[in-house]
Each structure stands twice: as C-alpha cells, then as structure tokens.
Motif scaffolding. Sequence first.
Motif, PDB file in Angstrom:
ATOM      1  N   SER A  61      44.375  49.398  39.695  1.00 19.04           N
ATOM      2  CA  SER A  61      44.053  48.053  39.742  1.00 19.04           C
ATOM      3  C   SER A  61      44.875  47.147  39.916  1.00 19.04           C
ATOM      4  N   SER A  63      48.145  44.963  40.772  1.00 18.55           N
ATOM      5  CA  SER A  63      48.897  44.402  42.178  1.00 18.55           C
ATOM      6  C   SER A  63      50.258  44.782  42.258  1.00 18.55           C
ATOM      7  N   GLN A  64      50.737  44.716  43.637  1.00 18.33           N
ATOM      8  CA  GLN A  64      51.916  45.142  43.779  1.00 18.33           C
ATOM      9  C   GLN A  64      52.948  44.164  42.971  1.00 18.33           C
ATOM     10  N   SER A  65      52.687  43.145  42.217  1.00 17.40           N
ATOM     11  CA  SER A  65      53.481  42.464  41.457  1.00 17.40           C
ATOM     12  C   SER A  65      54.111  43.365  40.437  1.00 17.40           C
ATOM     13  N   TYR A  66      53.386  44.372  40.109  1.00 19.89           N
ATOM     14  CA  TYR A  66      54.031  45.406  39.033  1.00 19.89           C
ATOM     15  C   TYR A  66      54.928  46.314  39.430  1.00 19.89           C
ATOM     16  N   LYS A  91      49.338  54.506  47.804  1.00 19.29           N
ATOM     17  CA  LYS A  91      49.759  52.943  47.679  1.00 19.29           C
ATOM     18  C   LYS A  91      50.574  52.414  49.004  1.00 19.29           C
ATOM     19  N   SER A  96      51.307  48.577  50.513  1.00 22.22           N
ATOM     20  CA  SER A  96      51.800  48.016  49.262  1.00 22.22           C
ATOM     21  C   SER A  96      53.273  48.477  48.866  1.00 22.22           C
TER      22      SER A  96
ATOM     23  N   LYS B 138      39.196  46.513  37.201  1.00 21.35           N
ATOM     24  CA  LYS B 138      39.698  45.160  37.613  1.00 21.35           C
ATOM     25  C   LYS B 138      39.674  44.248  36.306  1.00 21.35           C
ATOM     26  N   ALA B 141      42.808  44.551  34.902  1.00 20.69           N
ATOM     27  CA  ALA B 141      44.082  43.927  35.513  1.00 20.69           C
ATOM     28  C   ALA B 141      43.979  42.296  35.535  1.00 20.69           C
ATOM     29  N   ASN B 142      42.759  41.828  35.795  1.00 20.27           N
ATOM     30  CA  ASN B 142      42.707  40.358  35.544  1.00 20.27           C
ATOM     31  C   ASN B 142      43.127  39.819  34.152  1.00 20.27           C
ATOM     32  N   ASP B 145      47.060  40.191  34.197  1.00 16.48           N
ATOM     33  CA  ASP B 145      47.701  39.151  35.136  1.00 16.48           C
ATOM     34  C   ASP B 145      47.620  37.621  34.475  1.00 16.48           C
TER      35      ASP B 145
END
Lengths: 216, 151
Positions: A61, A63-66, A91, A96, B138, B141-142, B145
């Motif tokens: 879940s 994002s590619q920021s991690y 991925k 990603s 999700k 994740a939210n 973030d």
Amino acid sequence: MAVLLGLFTGLCFTVICVIVRLLIVIRSGSKCKPGEKGPVCVLIVAGSGGHTTEILRLMESLSQSYSPRHYIIADTDKMSEDKIRTFENSKKDTGSKGQFTIQRIPRSREVRQSWSSSVISTLNALLYAVPLVFRLRPDMVLCNGPGTCVPLCAAGLLLGLLGLKRVLLVYVESICRVESLSLSGKILYHISDYFFVQWSTLKDKYPKSIYLGRIV
Amino acid sequence: MKRVFVTVGTTSFDDLIERVTSPEAVQVGQGSILPDSDSCHELTLEAFRFKDSIAENIKCADLVISHAGAGSCLETLGADKPLLVVVNDKLMDNHQLELARQLHQDSHLLYCTPSTLTETLKTMDLAVLSSFLPGQPKHFANFLDRALGVQ
C-alpha cells in the motif's frame, strides 16, 4: 569511602541523564517528518510465516516515496526471502522505482524457545542489529511482531539517543492479536512512535495505540 | 468428489496431521509426520511439506482445514472458501485462539482443537459462514503519509 560515594553519585547522575535523554527522544516522534525532505528510507522486519505475509500487504500500500527498502530477515528463515523478491519484482513491473536489499541477522527467538534463553539470543541479535542499523541509517523501522524486531528497534532508538539520527519506530500488531499484545508488542508499545492495533478490544486496553480497523 | 485442503503453514502440528481422515491434499510444514500416499485406504491423499504458493490448493478445495496462522487464514478467507481452523493447544501462550474465536464470533469460520476435530467435521454446518471483507492497508498508508509529511 569518599571515592566509592563519588563513583556511586556519578553513576546515578549518568543513569538519570540517560533516562531523561531517552524520554526526550521518545517524545519527539511526532515532530519528525522525514517525508518532507525526500524519499523515506525504511527498514522492514520480516518474520516467519504470517508475519511476512502481513508486512508485505502493508508494503504493497505504500507509495514509491518509501525507498530504499531494507528487509531484515532472521538467518534461519527460509521462506521470507522468496516472498520478498516476488513482491519487489512485481513492483518493478508496475513501473515503481526504488531499490531494496535483503539482510540477515541471528534470530532473537525460535517458536517455543524458553523465555530465559530468549534473553541471551536477543542480546546476541543486538550485537548484529546495532552495526546494521548504524550503517543503514533508516528514517523508519516498520515491524509487526517477530522477536527479530526488538533488537532492531532498540538499535534504532540508540541511534536517536546518541543524537546521530532520529529513527521512527512504526509497529503494527498482527491481526492474530485480538485481546492481548504479543511479547514484542508489550515491549515496544512504550517506545514506538506509531503503534497500530487491528481490533477495537486492544485499542481500549492500550489507549496510546492507533486503531484504523483491519489493515492487512 | 469433495476436496479438502489441510494446511499447517510453516509450523509443526503433528496432532492435526494424525487426526485428519477426509479426502484431502495435506500440507505438513516442519512436522515429523509426512503421510505416504497409500497410508489411508478410503481416500486419495497427497502430502507435501512446503510449496511456493498454496493458492491453487485453496482454490480447488471445497473445505480448508488449517492451523490458526494469520497467513493461512487470511489467504483462505480472502479466496472466500469455507474454513475450519484447528487450534494447536500445545503452543506457548496460545494467542492463535484469540483470532479463531473472534473470526468465529463474526461467523467467518468454524474452529476446534485436534481432539474435537472428528466431532466438528461430523456436525458442522458451513451455511452459517459469512464472507470476510478484506483489510484496508490504504488506511495505514494514508495515515503514515500524513504523519511523516510524505508529499
């Protein structure tokens, strides 16, 4: 006699300083926002069986920021490496970016190992965890309960204690835990920056925890 | 012909393997018992220790009998298959029982111990089970973030 008293006073003073420093570090979690400066480097603790499945569902879940992502597995774990590689390769297919590594440390505790010998094997794992965490310098440690996570979180805390880097400790208690925390959970509840539980009964018992329903 | 898939995940759970007697494919993990394919005369038995993925076995099964491990349970419930969980009462700090009990209370699975397995198989009614909605990573994740200031 005076020398002894002096030493004793010195020791007490040092211990008090360490405790105060520890409390300051632990309470500074919410101000730490590594995402504002760029990608977030994550150290992910994979455990046996269900632990790895759950942690990979969480990783899916994110994002590619991690990135970069450093997976730490116990030396006796035969299954997790394949699951992680399959996950990371999928991925890549979705475009990603981001690198990952897989590292091994001695297992802190085997299933059914006695409590007393677990202390020794956990201390042994700590000897490996500290240089590893000091080398990788993650922004965040993500774990969900296998014994392997205790020495790694302790090493992350040490990095912060020494003023080298503030490492965020994110703990997600396994979905298996409905009424009581795991041993790792009980230990890390007090030092984690973000401690997630997946059932409301645990939220009632552990008010500092975060409850978002089932997240795996 | 009905197919039953029996799994113990990555653990050793010899009590369960001993007690199971229905037509089956059996996944035996680290346990000391690996049944021969001709060890049970009334049924077709296929046994293995580990596989990369048990998704196919679950998909082909009419019933899954499993230990209470999260991975096995979630994978089976996620495939919307009837699940009977057998709790290993010899494990230290038997936390597995908590999950089985909660999911049973929510009518997602049936559960028992190795000693009550035969009785449960005889008397169970799978029609009472309701579908298990998947978890929502999700939300995690939210939250993360926002907390970490990820753009």
